[in-house]
Design a protein around this motif. Structure first.
Motif, short mmCIF file in Angstrom:
data_model
loop_
_atom_site.label_atom_id
_atom_site.label_comp_id
_atom_site.label_asym_id
_atom_site.label_seq_id
_atom_site.Cartn_x
_atom_site.Cartn_y
_atom_site.Cartn_z
N VAL A 123 63.83 28.62 37.48
CA VAL A 123 62.65 28.20 38.25
C VAL A 123 62.36 29.20 39.36
O VAL A 123 61.20 29.57 39.61
N ARG A 124 63.42 29.66 40.02
CA ARG A 124 63.23 30.64 41.10
C ARG A 124 62.69 31.96 40.54
O ARG A 124 61.86 32.62 41.17
N TYR A 125 63.16 32.36 39.37
CA TYR A 125 62.65 33.58 38.74
C TYR A 125 61.16 33.46 38.44
O TYR A 125 60.38 34.40 38.68
N LEU A 126 60.75 32.32 37.90
CA LEU A 126 59.34 32.11 37.58
C LEU A 126 58.49 32.15 38.83
O LEU A 126 57.39 32.73 38.84
N ALA A 127 58.98 31.54 39.91
CA ALA A 127 58.23 31.56 41.17
C ALA A 127 58.12 32.99 41.71
O ALA A 127 57.03 33.42 42.15
N ALA A 128 59.23 33.73 41.67
CA ALA A 128 59.19 35.11 42.14
C ALA A 128 58.26 35.96 41.30
O ALA A 128 57.49 36.79 41.82
N ALA A 129 58.29 35.77 39.96
CA ALA A 129 57.42 36.55 39.07
C ALA A 129 55.95 36.23 39.34
O ALA A 129 55.11 37.13 39.35
N ALA A 130 55.64 34.96 39.55
CA ALA A 130 54.25 34.58 39.82
C ALA A 130 53.74 35.21 41.11
O ALA A 130 52.61 35.71 41.17
N ILE A 131 54.58 35.20 42.14
CA ILE A 131 54.18 35.81 43.41
C ILE A 131 54.00 37.31 43.26
O ILE A 131 53.05 37.90 43.78
N LEU A 132 54.94 37.94 42.54
CA LEU A 132 54.84 39.40 42.35
C LEU A 132 53.60 39.76 41.54
O LEU A 132 52.94 40.78 41.82
N PHE A 133 53.26 38.95 40.54
CA PHE A 133 52.04 39.23 39.78
C PHE A 133 50.81 39.10 40.67
O PHE A 133 49.84 39.86 40.54
N GLY A 134 50.84 38.12 41.57
CA GLY A 134 49.72 37.98 42.50
C GLY A 134 49.59 39.19 43.41
O GLY A 134 48.48 39.71 43.62
N LEU A 135 50.72 39.65 43.94
CA LEU A 135 50.69 40.84 44.79
C LEU A 135 50.29 42.07 43.99
O LEU A 135 49.54 42.94 44.49
N GLY A 136 50.77 42.16 42.75
CA GLY A 136 50.42 43.31 41.92
C GLY A 136 48.93 43.35 41.60
O GLY A 136 48.32 44.42 41.60
N SER A 137 48.34 42.17 41.34
CA SER A 137 46.90 42.15 41.06
C SER A 137 46.09 42.55 42.28
O SER A 137 45.05 43.21 42.17
N LEU A 138 46.57 42.18 43.48
CA LEU A 138 45.89 42.61 44.70
C LEU A 138 45.97 44.12 44.88
O LEU A 138 45.05 44.75 45.43
N ALA A 139 47.07 44.71 44.41
CA ALA A 139 47.23 46.17 44.51
C ALA A 139 46.49 46.91 43.40
O ALA A 139 46.44 48.14 43.42
N GLY A 140 45.93 46.17 42.43
CA GLY A 140 45.15 46.80 41.37
C GLY A 140 45.79 46.79 40.01
O GLY A 140 45.23 47.38 39.07
N PHE A 141 46.93 46.14 39.84
CA PHE A 141 47.57 46.12 38.53
C PHE A 141 46.79 45.22 37.57
O PHE A 141 46.36 44.13 37.94
N ARG A 142 46.64 45.68 36.34
CA ARG A 142 45.96 44.92 35.31
C ARG A 142 46.81 44.92 34.04
O ARG A 142 47.39 45.94 33.66
N ILE A 143 46.89 43.76 33.40
CA ILE A 143 47.67 43.62 32.16
C ILE A 143 46.86 44.20 31.01
O ILE A 143 45.79 43.69 30.67
N ALA A 144 47.37 45.28 30.41
CA ALA A 144 46.66 45.93 29.32
C ALA A 144 47.19 45.51 27.96
O ALA A 144 46.52 45.73 26.94
N GLY A 145 48.36 44.91 27.92
CA GLY A 145 48.96 44.56 26.64
C GLY A 145 48.61 43.18 26.13
O GLY A 145 49.06 42.80 25.04
N GLY A 146 47.83 42.41 26.88
CA GLY A 146 47.46 41.07 26.45
C GLY A 146 48.41 40.02 27.00
O GLY A 146 49.51 40.31 27.47
N VAL A 147 47.97 38.77 26.93
CA VAL A 147 48.75 37.66 27.48
C VAL A 147 50.10 37.49 26.77
O VAL A 147 51.13 37.32 27.43
N PRO A 148 50.16 37.50 25.41
CA PRO A 148 51.47 37.34 24.76
C PRO A 148 52.47 38.42 25.18
O PRO A 148 53.65 38.11 25.40
#
Length: 264
Positions: A123-148
């Motif tokens: 659960v803690r890993y999922l929370a950390a990953a969600a926060i990091l993805f949020g910060l990454g999107s603010l920095a301009g990161f975009r998922i190019a490989g698709g949701v899966p």
């Protein structure tokens, strides 16, 4: 006259139910003191920000291009840090405070507290990953490989962090001091995470560092997540990461379980 009660008949998968109960206890502790999760996010985020805005232009030509390379490594770093700052320190704290004496008096398997803490880590890993993805999107990161592919990358990072946490569990059982576990963990794991493909491709590193970074399990996990998130061929990095996960569990899980059983 002393009356003794017969042992209750064992229930199938009872250890899993007991582990879930202790996982809930661990998450309640995290909710009251979320410092471990915050540190697990802040530490890789700070390293990512430093690399991105200081070296992004020179390494990739722009921060927009560099964040696509950098973020997957930060994600793996976050998963590894989350295990370092939660599982090992929590086990060490329980041993230091004598909570394990209470666990020993309960009708549960001796290894249940270990698996309960590791289950809460998911659960803690999922929370950390969600926060990091949020910060990454603010920095301009975009998922190019698709949701899966993104789900696969997060799953692989969490799996790698979970297997790596067996090392900190072993340290926590041996040291019995949460501060000592954190200090030794940082001294051990931080150089391993920085001497990798985190900030630059392995072939751009000095010759003496290339060989070390090439076999580093962190490099393999970072390259695998990078390929999945950016939609590029992963090569052998995914399989190599899974092999490293199996090795970590095969070596440190029995050591941690045996050491923890001896403490009781």
């Amino acid at each position: 006259m002393i009356t003794t009660w017969p042992d209750a008949p064992p229930r199938p998968l009872g250890w899993l139910r007991h582990s879930a109960v202790l996982a809930r206890r661990s998450l309640i502790k995290t909710g009251r003191n979320p410092g471990a999760v915050i540190n697990a996010v802040v530490t890789p985020a700070l390293f990512g920000a430093v690399f991105l805005y200081l070296f992004g232009g020179s390494v990739a030509g722009s921060t927009a291009a560099y964040v696509q390379y950098l973020f997957p490594g930060v994600l793996v770093m976050g998963a590894a840090t989350a295990g370092l700052l939660s599982t090992g320190t929590n086990i060490g704290l329980d041993l230091k405070n004598g909570i394990t004496d209470r666990f020993r008096s309960l009708p549960i398997a001796r290894v249940v507290p270990l698996f309960g803490s590791l289950l809460a880590d998911l659960v803690r890993y999922l929370a950390a990953a969600a926060i990091l993805f949020g910060l990454g999107s603010l920095a301009g990161f975009r998922i190019a490989g698709g949701v899966p592919a993104a789900v696969a990358a997060v799953g692989l990072a969490i799996l790698f962090g979970s297997c790596l946490s067996w090392i900190t569990v072993f340290l926590g059982v041996l040291i019995k001091d949460p501060n000592g576990v954190t200090a030794i963990g940082f001294i051990t794991f931080l150089p391993l995470q920085l001497g990798t493909s985190l900030a630059a491709p392995v072939d751009s590193l000095p010759g003496w560092l290339q060989a070390r970074a090439g076999v580093n399990p962190f490099s393999q996990a970072m390259d695998a997540c990078r390929a999945l998130l950016n939609g590029t061929p992963p090569g052998t990095s995914v399989v190599t990461t899974l092999i490293w996960c199996a090795i970590l569990v095969a070596v440190f899980c029995p050591l941690a379980v045996r050491a923890y059983a001896r403490q009781q």
